[in-house]
Structures are given as structure tokens and as C-alpha cells.
Design an enzyme around this catalytic site. Structure first.
Site, PDB file in Angstrom:
ATOM      1  N   LYS A   1       0.776  -1.052  -0.080  1.00 15.99           N
ATOM      2  CA  LYS A   1      -0.076  -0.108   0.108  1.00 15.99           C
ATOM      3  C   LYS A   1       0.870   1.211  -0.158  1.00 15.99           C
ATOM      4  O   LYS A   1       0.522   2.114  -0.608  1.00 15.99           O
ATOM      5  CB  LYS A   1      -0.892   0.130   1.286  1.00 15.99           C
ATOM      6  CG  LYS A   1      -1.819  -1.107   1.404  1.00 15.99           C
ATOM      7  CD  LYS A   1      -2.579  -0.753   2.528  1.00 15.99           C
ATOM      8  CE  LYS A   1      -1.973  -0.949   3.800  1.00 15.99           C
ATOM      9  NZ  LYS A   1      -1.444  -2.362   4.223  1.00 15.99           N
TER      10      LYS A   1
ATOM     11  N   ARG B   1     -10.268   0.245   7.212  1.00 14.63           N
ATOM     12  CA  ARG B   1      -9.810  -1.362   7.356  1.00 14.63           C
ATOM     13  C   ARG B   1     -10.942  -2.032   8.279  1.00 14.63           C
ATOM     14  O   ARG B   1     -10.600  -3.152   8.416  1.00 14.63           O
ATOM     15  CB  ARG B   1      -8.640  -1.623   7.615  1.00 14.63           C
ATOM     16  CG  ARG B   1      -7.984  -1.311   8.755  1.00 14.63           C
ATOM     17  CD  ARG B   1      -6.486  -1.797   8.820  1.00 14.63           C
ATOM     18  NE  ARG B   1      -5.585  -0.967   8.537  1.00 14.63           N
ATOM     19  CZ  ARG B   1      -4.085  -0.763   8.533  1.00 14.63           C
ATOM     20  NH1 ARG B   1      -3.660  -2.111   8.706  1.00 14.63           N
ATOM     21  NH2 ARG B   1      -3.566   0.027   8.138  1.00 14.63           N
TER      22      ARG B   1
ATOM     23  N   ARG C   1      11.765  -5.346   6.223  1.00 16.59           N
ATOM     24  CA  ARG C   1      11.592  -4.066   6.337  1.00 16.59           C
ATOM     25  C   ARG C   1      12.281  -3.246   7.157  1.00 16.59           C
ATOM     26  O   ARG C   1      12.165  -3.422   8.338  1.00 16.59           O
ATOM     27  CB  ARG C   1      10.094  -3.861   6.284  1.00 16.59           C
ATOM     28  CG  ARG C   1       9.875  -2.203   6.504  1.00 16.59           C
ATOM     29  CD  ARG C   1       8.423  -1.801   6.033  1.00 16.59           C
ATOM     30  NE  ARG C   1       7.538  -2.521   7.014  1.00 16.59           N
ATOM     31  CZ  ARG C   1       6.194  -2.358   7.000  1.00 16.59           C
ATOM     32  NH1 ARG C   1       5.462  -1.633   6.016  1.00 16.59           N
ATOM     33  NH2 ARG C   1       5.489  -2.909   7.858  1.00 16.59           N
TER      34      ARG C   1
ATOM     35  N   ARG D   1      10.447  -1.669  12.679  1.00 13.98           N
ATOM     36  CA  ARG D   1       9.150  -1.393  13.509  1.00 13.98           C
ATOM     37  C   ARG D   1       8.876  -2.500  14.502  1.00 13.98           C
ATOM     38  O   ARG D   1       9.047  -3.678  14.101  1.00 13.98           O
ATOM     39  CB  ARG D   1       7.840  -1.180  12.387  1.00 13.98           C
ATOM     40  CG  ARG D   1       7.829   0.085  11.927  1.00 13.98           C
ATOM     41  CD  ARG D   1       6.854   0.200  10.775  1.00 13.98           C
ATOM     42  NE  ARG D   1       5.658  -0.529  10.904  1.00 13.98           N
ATOM     43  CZ  ARG D   1       4.703  -0.472   9.987  1.00 13.98           C
ATOM     44  NH1 ARG D   1       4.586   0.345   9.048  1.00 13.98           N
ATOM     45  NH2 ARG D   1       3.395  -1.022  10.448  1.00 13.98           N
TER      46      ARG D   1
ATOM     47  N   ARG E   1      -1.421  -9.461  12.794  1.00 14.69           N
ATOM     48  CA  ARG E   1      -1.905  -8.335  12.109  1.00 14.69           C
ATOM     49  C   ARG E   1      -2.562  -8.931  10.923  1.00 14.69           C
ATOM     50  O   ARG E   1      -3.331  -8.825  10.253  1.00 14.69           O
ATOM     51  CB  ARG E   1      -0.490  -7.507  11.517  1.00 14.69           C
ATOM     52  CG  ARG E   1      -0.015  -6.606  12.374  1.00 14.69           C
ATOM     53  CD  ARG E   1       1.367  -6.007  12.217  1.00 14.69           C
ATOM     54  NE  ARG E   1       1.163  -5.102  11.153  1.00 14.69           N
ATOM     55  CZ  ARG E   1       2.380  -4.799  10.392  1.00 14.69           C
ATOM     56  NH1 ARG E   1       3.583  -5.331  10.713  1.00 14.69           N
ATOM     57  NH2 ARG E   1       2.350  -3.712   9.340  1.00 14.69           N
TER      58      ARG E   1
HETATM   59  P1  G5P Z   1       0.216   0.634   8.689  1.00 17.35           P
HETATM   60  O1  G5P Z   1       1.174   1.261   8.807  1.00 17.35           O
HETATM   61  O2  G5P Z   1      -0.905   0.825   7.676  1.00 17.35           O
HETATM   62  P2  G5P Z   1       0.070  -2.038   7.556  1.00 17.35           P
HETATM   63  O3  G5P Z   1       0.444  -3.101   8.534  1.00 17.35           O
HETATM   64  O4  G5P Z   1      -1.188  -1.679   7.156  1.00 17.35           O
HETATM   65  O5  G5P Z   1       0.780  -0.726   8.250  1.00 17.35           O
HETATM   66  P3  G5P Z   1       2.304  -1.799   6.209  1.00 17.35           P
HETATM   67  O6  G5P Z   1       3.254  -2.698   6.893  1.00 17.35           O
HETATM   68  O7  G5P Z   1       2.669  -0.462   6.129  1.00 17.35           O
HETATM   69  O8  G5P Z   1       1.142  -2.132   6.293  1.00 17.35           O
HETATM   70  P4  G5P Z   1       2.183  -1.761   3.585  1.00 17.35           P
HETATM   71  O9  G5P Z   1       2.113  -0.204   3.464  1.00 17.35           O
HETATM   72  O10 G5P Z   1       1.031  -2.494   2.784  1.00 17.35           O
HETATM   73  O11 G5P Z   1       2.357  -2.417   4.637  1.00 17.35           O
HETATM   74  O12 G5P Z   1       3.373  -2.044   2.204  1.00 17.35           O
HETATM   75  P5  G5P Z   1       4.804  -1.279   2.033  1.00 17.35           P
HETATM   76  O13 G5P Z   1       5.238  -0.741   3.259  1.00 17.35           O
HETATM   77  O14 G5P Z   1       4.514  -0.751   0.822  1.00 17.35           O
HETATM   78  O15 G5P Z   1       5.542  -2.908   1.778  1.00 17.35           O
HETATM   79  C1  G5P Z   1       6.066  -3.637   2.575  1.00 17.35           C
HETATM   80  C2  G5P Z   1       7.561  -3.842   2.397  1.00 17.35           C
HETATM   81  O16 G5P Z   1       7.717  -4.552   1.404  1.00 17.35           O
HETATM   82  C3  G5P Z   1       8.492  -2.671   2.298  1.00 17.35           C
HETATM   83  O17 G5P Z   1       9.574  -3.019   2.907  1.00 17.35           O
HETATM   84  C4  G5P Z   1       8.494  -2.514   0.852  1.00 17.35           C
HETATM   85  O18 G5P Z   1       9.650  -1.824   0.321  1.00 17.35           O
HETATM   86  C5  G5P Z   1       8.249  -3.951   0.378  1.00 17.35           C
HETATM   87  N1  G5P Z   1       7.989  -4.303  -0.997  1.00 17.35           N
HETATM   88  C6  G5P Z   1       6.903  -3.575  -1.623  1.00 17.35           C
HETATM   89  N2  G5P Z   1       6.654  -4.345  -2.755  1.00 17.35           N
HETATM   90  C7  G5P Z   1       7.585  -5.371  -2.935  1.00 17.35           C
HETATM   91  C8  G5P Z   1       7.780  -6.343  -4.090  1.00 17.35           C
HETATM   92  O19 G5P Z   1       7.534  -6.606  -4.937  1.00 17.35           O
HETATM   93  N3  G5P Z   1       9.063  -7.257  -3.493  1.00 17.35           N
HETATM   94  C9  G5P Z   1       9.469  -7.200  -2.338  1.00 17.35           C
HETATM   95  N4  G5P Z   1      10.361  -8.059  -2.188  1.00 17.35           N
HETATM   96  N5  G5P Z   1       9.446  -6.092  -1.336  1.00 17.35           N
HETATM   97  C10 G5P Z   1       8.300  -5.127  -1.699  1.00 17.35           C
HETATM   98  O20 G5P Z   1      -0.562   0.231  10.269  1.00 17.35           O
HETATM   99  C11 G5P Z   1       0.260   0.053  11.314  1.00 17.35           C
HETATM  100  C12 G5P Z   1      -0.546  -0.236  12.416  1.00 17.35           C
HETATM  101  O21 G5P Z   1      -1.458   0.852  12.786  1.00 17.35           O
HETATM  102  C13 G5P Z   1      -2.778   0.516  13.143  1.00 17.35           C
HETATM  103  C14 G5P Z   1      -2.667  -0.917  13.352  1.00 17.35           C
HETATM  104  O22 G5P Z   1      -2.262  -1.242  14.643  1.00 17.35           O
HETATM  105  C15 G5P Z   1      -1.610  -1.290  12.469  1.00 17.35           C
HETATM  106  O23 G5P Z   1      -1.225  -2.913  12.706  1.00 17.35           O
HETATM  107  N6  G5P Z   1      -3.906   1.132  12.116  1.00 17.35           N
HETATM  108  C16 G5P Z   1      -4.842   1.029  12.228  1.00 17.35           C
HETATM  109  N7  G5P Z   1      -5.794   0.344  13.186  1.00 17.35           N
HETATM  110  C17 G5P Z   1      -6.972   0.514  12.844  1.00 17.35           C
HETATM  111  N8  G5P Z   1      -7.468   0.989  11.866  1.00 17.35           N
HETATM  112  C18 G5P Z   1      -6.592   1.504  10.731  1.00 17.35           C
HETATM  113  N9  G5P Z   1      -7.532   2.136   9.708  1.00 17.35           N
HETATM  114  C19 G5P Z   1      -5.504   1.687  11.125  1.00 17.35           C
HETATM  115  N10 G5P Z   1      -4.507   1.983  10.268  1.00 17.35           N
HETATM  116  C20 G5P Z   1      -3.353   1.618  10.940  1.00 17.35           C
HETATM  117 MG    MG Z   2       2.330   1.177   5.010  1.00 15.48          MG
END
Ligand code: G5P
Ligand code: MG
Length: 219
Positions: free
Chosen positions: A20, A89, A123, A156, A167
Site C-alpha cells: 500500500k 480497514r 523491512r 518497526r 496483523r
Molecule cells: P500501517 O502502517 O498501515 P500495515 O500493517 O497496514 O501498516 P504496512 O506494513 O505499512 O501495512 P504496506 O504499506 O501495505 O505495509 O506495504 P509497504 O510498506 O509498501 O511494503 C511492505 C514492505 O515490502 C516494504 O519494505 C516494501 O519496500 C516491500 N515491498 C513492496 N513491494 C515489494 C515487492 O514487490 N517485492 C519485495 N521483495 N518487497 C516489496 O498500520 C500499522 C498499524 O497501525 C494501526 C494498526 O495497529 C496497524 O497494525 N492502524 C490501524 N488500526 C485500525 N484501523 C486503521 N485504519 C489503521 N491504520 C493503521
Molecule cells: Mg504502509
């Protein structure tokens, strides 16, 4: 239902680690949409401290806390375009969003569970700027250091293995009714194990809605 000149309101949905943040960052850059990341608000703002105990354990923050934060941001941006990363979400959050403004476009990312687990554990982030690195996908120029400031990168708390499993479980349960809600028309789903392969399809979809502000080959 909106002309090209109108403000586009888009949402990117997907499990933790699905890309995302990466996709939103590219959309924001190419299309000039301001990105609002719920995770970043929680980590960076004062009100986020209340929610810290949930975030650290990989649990969803209660709807009323995150909805209050996001509603305040969206109300400052009435009539303007936005791109939501990580919100809504749960069904409760999606209904709260609809009361402010129904999104024009919802992008849902689907990535296999094993791929998600591998990505999250590789990450590293620069806390001050929110820049995200991946030891395989986009490593920093110098190991363990932010490219821009040279400051140390950290992992993190919620990227630790026990938090990651929690998660991913929570996401699935909570997201199902959200995806069902949007499947009435604005939903576009993309599946794959690599963001770089999904991206051209997301880019083409966005181009069909609004003109890019930067060409695809520019970085
Ligand atoms: P966040 O911060 O929203 P998450 O858990 O939803 O966190 P996250 O972990 O930030 O999602 P993302 O944004 O979907 O993941 O993905 P990203 O960061 O782009 O990519 C993940 C990793 O993979 C990175 O290192 C990236 O470089 C790598 N990557 C990407 N594409 C590729 C690929 O093709 N290949 C490879 N090898 N790597 C790749 O939320 C955090 C917490 O906040 C709360 C919750 O507690 C949550 O757990 N929260 C909420 N709680 C309730 N409601 C809500 N709406 C909430 N929003 C946040
Ligand atoms: Mg994110």
C-alpha cells in the site's frame, strides 16, 4: 461519474506488507494526489501515543480513535483530492468515511501470505521521515542507514514475527466486509507477488481517471 478535472478520491486497501505504502507513494508522485496514511498518523501524532499499545502488538486501533484522526484530516480537505493508505480497514471505518465522502476509486491489493511474511521481516524504516526500505527490494545505499540523512534505520515493533502473524489474521477478518461494501462498483482488485508487476495496471487504471502530472519514465 466525475470529470477529469474533478478531484479524485481514492483508497488503497491491502494486508500489512502488501505494498500500500509503495503504491500510494508512486500514485502520489505521478498523479499529484496527497497521500494520507493512517499508520503514519498513528506513529507520528500526539493522539497516536494513545494508540501505541495497539500498534506495537499488531492489533487494530479502536475504530473511534482512528476515525477521529482521519475525519479531522479529511474535513480539512473538503472538495480536494486525496489518496488514503491504510484507512478504512473495518466496516465501521468505511461507513464513517462514506458519511464524509464516498471514494471514487478503491484499489485492493492481494498478495500471498508467505510473501507478506517475508517482506515484513525484511523491512527497515527511517522513523523521522517515514522512508521505508526493504533489504531485498529497495535496500539503502549504505547498510542500516537512511539514504538522505545517513541516520540509522530501525525495524518497526509490529514487524516482529509474532506481531506480523497477528496483523495478518486481524486484517483478513476485518477487511472482508469492507471489500464487500466497495464491490458495488468502485472496487478494482490486483493480485501478485511483485509490486513492480502490479504497478503498470494500477498506473493504467489511474490514467483512465485523471491525467498524470509526471511521465512514467521520470523518477
Ligand atoms: P500501517 O502502517 O498501515 P500495515 O500493517 O497496514 O501498516 P504496512 O506494513 O505499512 O501495512 P504496506 O504499506 O501495505 O505495509 O506495504 P509497504 O510498506 O509498501 O511494503 C511492505 C514492505 O515490502 C516494504 O519494505 C516494501 O519496500 C516491500 N515491498 C513492496 N513491494 C515489494 C515487492 O514487490 N517485492 C519485495 N521483495 N518487497 C516489496 O498500520 C500499522 C498499524 O497501525 C494501526 C494498526 O495497529 C496497524 O497494525 N492502524 C490501524 N488500526 C485500525 N484501523 C486503521 N485504519 C489503521 N491504520 C493503521
Ligand atoms: Mg504502509
Amino acid at each position: 461519474r466525475r470529470g477529469a478535472a474533478m478531484a479524485l478520491r481514492a483508497v488503497v486497501l491491502g494486508p500489512p506488507g502488501s505494498g500500500k505504502g509503495t503504491v500510494c507513494e508512486r500514485i502520489a508522485r505521478r498523479f499529484g494526489l496527497p497521500r494520507l496514511s493512517s499508520g503514519r498518523f498513528l506513529r507520528q501524532t500526539e493522539i497516536g501515543a494513545l494508540a501505541k499499545q495497539y500498534v506495537e502488538r499488531g492489533l487494530l486501533v479502536p475504530d473511534h480513535i482512528i476515525t477521529r484522526i482521519m475525519t479531522a484530516e479529511l474535513e480539512k480537505r473538503q472538495g480536494q483530492p486525496w489518496l488514503l493508505d491504510g484507512f478504512p480497514r473495518t466496516l465501521g471505518q468505511a461507513e464513517a468515511l462514506d458519511r464524509i465522502c464516498e471514494p471514487d476509486l478503491v484499489i485492493s491489493l492481494h498478495v500471498p501470505f508467505e510473501t507478506l511474511k517475508d517482506r515484513l521481516s525484511a523491512r527497515w524504516v527511517h522513523p523521522a521521515s517515514g522512508r521505508v526500505y526493504n533489504m531485498d527490494f529497495n535496500p539503502p545505499h549504505v547498510h542500516g542507514r537512511d539514504d538522505v540523512t545517513g541516520e540509522p534505520l530501525v525495524q518497526r515493533d509490529d514487524d516482529r514475527p509474532d506481531a506480523v502473524a497477528a496483523r495478518l489474521r486481524k486484517y483478513k477478518e476485518a477487511a472482508k466486509p469492507v471489500i464487500e461494501l466497495y464491490s458495488r462498483g468502485v472496487l478494482h482488485s490486483f493480485s501478485g507477488t511483485e509490486t513492480n508487476k502490479i504497478w503498470p495496471y494500477v498506473y493504467a487504471l489511474l490514467c483512465s481517471k485523471i491525467p498524470p502530472v509526471r511521465a512514467e519514465e521520470e523518477n
